[in-house]
Design an enzyme around this catalytic site. Structure first.
Site, PDB file in Angstrom:
ATOM      1  N   GLU A 273       0.818  -1.214   0.000  1.00 24.79           N
ATOM      2  CA  GLU A 273       0.000   0.000   0.000  1.00 24.79           C
ATOM      3  C   GLU A 273       0.854   1.268   0.000  1.00 24.79           C
ATOM      4  O   GLU A 273       0.606   2.211   0.751  1.00 24.79           O
ATOM      5  CB  GLU A 273      -0.974  -0.002   1.186  1.00 24.79           C
ATOM      6  CG  GLU A 273      -1.902  -1.212   1.151  1.00 24.79           C
ATOM      7  CD  GLU A 273      -2.974  -1.207   2.227  1.00 24.79           C
ATOM      8  OE1 GLU A 273      -2.734  -0.648   3.305  1.00 24.79           O
ATOM      9  OE2 GLU A 273      -4.044  -1.793   1.984  1.00 24.79           O
ATOM     10  N   ASP A 352      -8.686  -8.821   4.127  1.00 21.76           N
ATOM     11  CA  ASP A 352      -8.407  -7.749   5.084  1.00 21.76           C
ATOM     12  C   ASP A 352      -9.447  -7.660   6.191  1.00 21.76           C
ATOM     13  O   ASP A 352     -10.289  -6.763   6.169  1.00 21.76           O
ATOM     14  CB  ASP A 352      -8.345  -6.407   4.319  1.00 21.76           C
ATOM     15  CG  ASP A 352      -7.697  -5.310   5.145  1.00 21.76           C
ATOM     16  OD1 ASP A 352      -7.105  -5.621   6.181  1.00 21.76           O
ATOM     17  OD2 ASP A 352      -7.784  -4.144   4.733  1.00 21.76           O
ATOM     18  N   GLU A 380     -12.411  -2.026  12.100  1.00 24.09           N
ATOM     19  CA  GLU A 380     -12.394  -1.291  10.831  1.00 24.09           C
ATOM     20  C   GLU A 380     -13.554  -1.688   9.922  1.00 24.09           C
ATOM     21  O   GLU A 380     -14.170  -0.827   9.287  1.00 24.09           O
ATOM     22  CB  GLU A 380     -11.057  -1.544  10.130  1.00 24.09           C
ATOM     23  CG  GLU A 380     -10.979  -0.927   8.749  1.00 24.09           C
ATOM     24  CD  GLU A 380      -9.624  -1.143   8.075  1.00 24.09           C
ATOM     25  OE1 GLU A 380      -8.705  -1.694   8.705  1.00 24.09           O
ATOM     26  OE2 GLU A 380      -9.501  -0.760   6.895  1.00 24.09           O
TER      27      GLU A 380
HETATM   28  C1  GCV Z   1      -2.275   0.472   8.348  1.00 26.37           C
HETATM   29  C2  GCV Z   1      -5.966  -1.999   5.557  1.00 26.37           C
HETATM   30  C3  GCV Z   1      -6.336  -0.716   6.246  1.00 26.37           C
HETATM   31  C4  GCV Z   1      -5.162   0.235   6.302  1.00 26.37           C
HETATM   32  C5  GCV Z   1      -4.000  -0.488   7.001  1.00 26.37           C
HETATM   33  C6  GCV Z   1      -3.696  -1.757   6.213  1.00 26.37           C
HETATM   34  C7  GCV Z   1      -2.594  -2.588   6.844  1.00 26.37           C
HETATM   35  O1  GCV Z   1      -5.748  -1.781   4.196  1.00 26.37           O
HETATM   36  O2  GCV Z   1      -7.427  -0.138   5.597  1.00 26.37           O
HETATM   37  O3  GCV Z   1      -5.557   1.375   7.015  1.00 26.37           O
HETATM   38  O4  GCV Z   1      -2.869   0.334   7.080  1.00 26.37           O
HETATM   39  O5  GCV Z   1      -4.838  -2.557   6.151  1.00 26.37           O
HETATM   40  O6  GCV Z   1      -2.927  -3.567   7.486  1.00 26.37           O
HETATM   41  O7  GCV Z   1      -1.438  -2.264   6.696  1.00 26.37           O
END
Ligand code: GCV
Length: 670
Positions: A273, A352, A380
């Site tokens: 990411e 996720d 989340e």
């Molecule tokens: C810390 C998901 C979340 C992100 C997070 C990522 C991760 O994509 O939406 O906010 O980033 O996981 O676990 O690194």
């Protein structure tokens, strides 16, 4: 141990210390001078001072409770409880074991002293029981102070720096120790420029945080940026093969451990990411992890290397790429090559932290690697701590997943403890999870979300515990002396709340029908044409992702038997994961006997009904709760009802419009 009266005491209200504190307690720590030993003494002294007991001499005054350091046990966190004629002795080979023993007594309350005579040893399932904080020092313009945090600001950081007053962190450490957690990573895995400096000029602040955690047996870790040699060291590269880079990391590790000799190690999100990583230099994740591991090894440090590596710039038109396959593809080929002090940290699902997704096959594919499955205590994708959702049952199911089938019996929790069927038994990993705590007066936004934090700690200590039993413990500790209505209501609202959340959100293992960005509330096509690789492929005829070997992405082939075949076949794929593995028509009949489309309608109507019933029960009982808790919970329920209604109507309407198939019961769909 100073507690701020303005902050909710969670599962350690003063009253919970009464059974211990009203007794005659001996503390025999010999010549122990450890910070944790001092905590044991201080906790006992404070408890007896508050509740009328006394600290007495073990040899002369026949105490009711003895805490004794006794050599022998090879696990420094283990303790034994010996009950004899109403007296209790807690023995351990290290002060950490005694501290866990002390909180065990607090948890058991009077029952600890009614136990029948005998001795029982208690030891944690594995030595790594970690919470990761996604806290930023600098407020991120989109993600805020705490990424995916729903509990206010950070307990560590405010106004662009580490807080001067860390008393709240001390209270947190105490709560964590009382639940079983022993490691905390203090900053977000998305590491910004300022946060990169935690292992540079901000190291004295990390020293202060470690000083607060240490007395409760909690080891401090820091998330680092792969680009640190460039950002901090002024190098032109972060290539793990570069001797300059290796030297820089070794020097950084030397400095960190010189400042904090019992520092835990580095957590790292690389090539994920947008975070930098070894791919930029044509290196593998094993190359990257092992280079860092070599730097921290002389200090006994660990590298928690995250396996959340996938292409987030995918073309949705490209049907060959399947994000679910990514972790396995990036890590399984390197099994056996990771250094002894590398822990590969793998999310429990291949996508996720969805309310329902398949287990990550990568977790089962690394017999020669130390693995820590990663979970999310923060919600989340499960309602942002605005919805009452207890996750103990979900985690219990995941931890008990038999990766090689029921007959073999070995579970996710076994893999974490190094008991992989093809392993040599030495690759002991542990557990990690993203914390749900912030500077909110209740710690967790929704007061009931405290139960998730508590349950996470308890399950990491013993993954076989009954999650409803854990919830019951939490209720008893958090609401001491409350009328029966409190216990009954919390159970009625929370026991099946994970299943309820699943009912009114994404059905049958479909993932990501959430608002992009925030991940709160329904948006069935929110991620459908996006680069993030999270699709459900709904059209007028059907829905689901074909991940079979026969006709789909081939993801089912990443599983060991029997699951590779169980998931491959429509006949054997469990209903709740049907759309994770198969694309089927809306008229497909589930094992439950209903069609996919009718299941969607039924579950979304039922989900809201269940929430309304919870609210009815809550309203009847709310006066039995402390007023501050009642007020906050009532506010949250109002939002949960609004949001659940939204989920019901948006999802049902979406599928009615896609499929053109009416609800068999003629209920209102828009
Ligand atoms: C810390 C998901 C979340 C992100 C997070 C990522 C991760 O994509 O939406 O906010 O980033 O996981 O676990 O690194």
């Amino acid at each position: 141990m100073t507690t701020d009266p303005a902050v909710h005491p969670a599962w350690l209200p003063e009253a919970s210390f009464a059974p211990l504190g009203s007794r005659r307690v001996a503390v025999d720590l010999r010549d122990d001078v450890s910070p944790v030993g001092a905590t044991v003494r201080a906790e006992v002294a404070a408890a007896v001072a508050a509740h009328g007991g006394a600290v007495v001499d073990a040899d002369h005054m026949s105490p009711d409770v003895v805490f004794a350091l006794v050599p022998g046990d090879t696990d420094p966190e283990a303790f034994t409880v010996t009950s004899s004629g109403g007296a209790v002795t807690i023995a351990a080979s290290d002060a950490r074991g005694l501290l866990y023993g002390l909180f065990h007594l607090v948890r058991r309350g009077e029952a600890a002293f009614d136990a029948t005579d005998g001795t029982r040893r208690h030891a944690p399932h594995s030595p790594l029981r970690m919470l990761d904080h996604w806290d930023n020092i600098v407020v991120h313009p989109v993600m805020g102070q705490v990424e995916r945090g729903y509990s206010g600001g950070s307990i560590f950081y405010a106004d662009g720096s580490v807080r001067e007053d860390l008393a709240r962190v001390g209270q947190y450490a105490r709560l964590l120790a009382a639940s079983g957690i022993n490691r905390v990573a203090i900053n977000n895995v998305n590491v910004g420029p300022l946060e990169t400096r935690l292992i540079g000029d901000l190291l004295p602040d990390v020293v202060r945080i470690a000083d607060v955690f240490r007395p409760y047996g909690i080891t401090t870790h820091v998330s680092v940026s792969w680009a640190s040699p460039v950002r901090l060291g002024g190098l032109t590269t972060s290539d793990p093969a570069s001797p300059d880079v290796q030297e820089w990391w070794a020097g950084a590790a030397d400095r960190v451990w010189a400042a904090i000799p019992d520092f835990g190690g580095f957590v790292i999100k690389a090539d994920s990411e947008g975070q930098p990583g070894p791919f930029a230099y044509g290196r593998t994740h094993a190359d990257g992890a092992n280079m860092l591991a070599a730097a921290v090894a002389p200090h006994g440090g660990l590298v928690h290397w995250r396996a959340f590596v996938y292409n987030h710039e995918q073309d949705w038109r490209d049907r060959r790429t399947d994000r679910a396959k990514a972790a396995f593809e990036h890590f399984a080929p390197y099994d056996g090559t990771f250094a002894d002090n590398v822990i590969v940290q793998i999310k429990h699902g291949p996508l996720d932290f969805q309310v329902r997704e398949a287990m990550s096959p990568a977790i089962a594919a690394l017999p020669g690697t130390r693995v820590a499955p990663e979970f999310q205590v923060t919600t989340e994708y499960l309602g942002h701590q605005r919805h009452a959702v207890y996750l103990g049952r979900m985690w219990s199911e995941l931890l008990g997943f038999p990766y090689w089938g029921a007959e073999d019996g070995r579970t996710l929790a076994d893999v974490a403890a190094g008991r992989h069927p093809s392993g040599d038994g030495t690759r002991v990993g542990g557990f990690a999870a993203v914390s749900n705590v912030g500077d909110d007066v209740f710690w967790t936004g929704h007061p009931f979300s405290q139960a998730n934090l508590y349950a996470w700690g308890r399950l990491t200590w013993d993954p076989t515990l009954d999650p409803i039993g854990i919830l019951d413990e939490w209720i008893g500790l958090t609401f001491p002396g409350a009328p029966a209505a409190v216990r009954e209501t919390v159970h009625a609202v929370l026991d099946e709340s994970w299943e309820t959340y699943e009912l009114y959100t994404a059905p049958l293992g479909v993932c990501f029908m959430v608002q992009p960005g925030s991940h709160y509330g329904p948006s069935p096509d929110g991620y459908e044409y996006s680069p993030w690789g999270t699709y459900h492929f709904a059209d007028r005829d059907g829905i689901g992702v074909d991940r079979t070997r026969a006709t789909g992405t081939g993801f089912t082939g990443q599983y060991p038997a029997p699951w590779s075949d169980v998931y491959e076949s429509l006949e054997t794929c469990p209903d709740e994961l049907l759309l994770f593995f198969h694309h089927v028509p809306y008229s497909h009949v589930l094992h439950s006997g209903t069609t996919v489309i009718q299941h969607v309608y039924d579950t979304h109507f039922e989900g809201l009904e269940r929430v309304l019933e919870s609210v009815r029960l809550w309203t009847e009982a709310e006066d039995a709760f402390p007023a501050d808790v009642a007020e906050r919970v009532s506010d949250r329920f109002a939002e949960q009802v609004r949001s659940t209604t939204d989920w019901r109507d948006v999802i049902n309407t979406y599928f009615l419009r896609k499929s053109g198939i009416q609800d068999a019961h003629g209920r209102t769909i828009y």
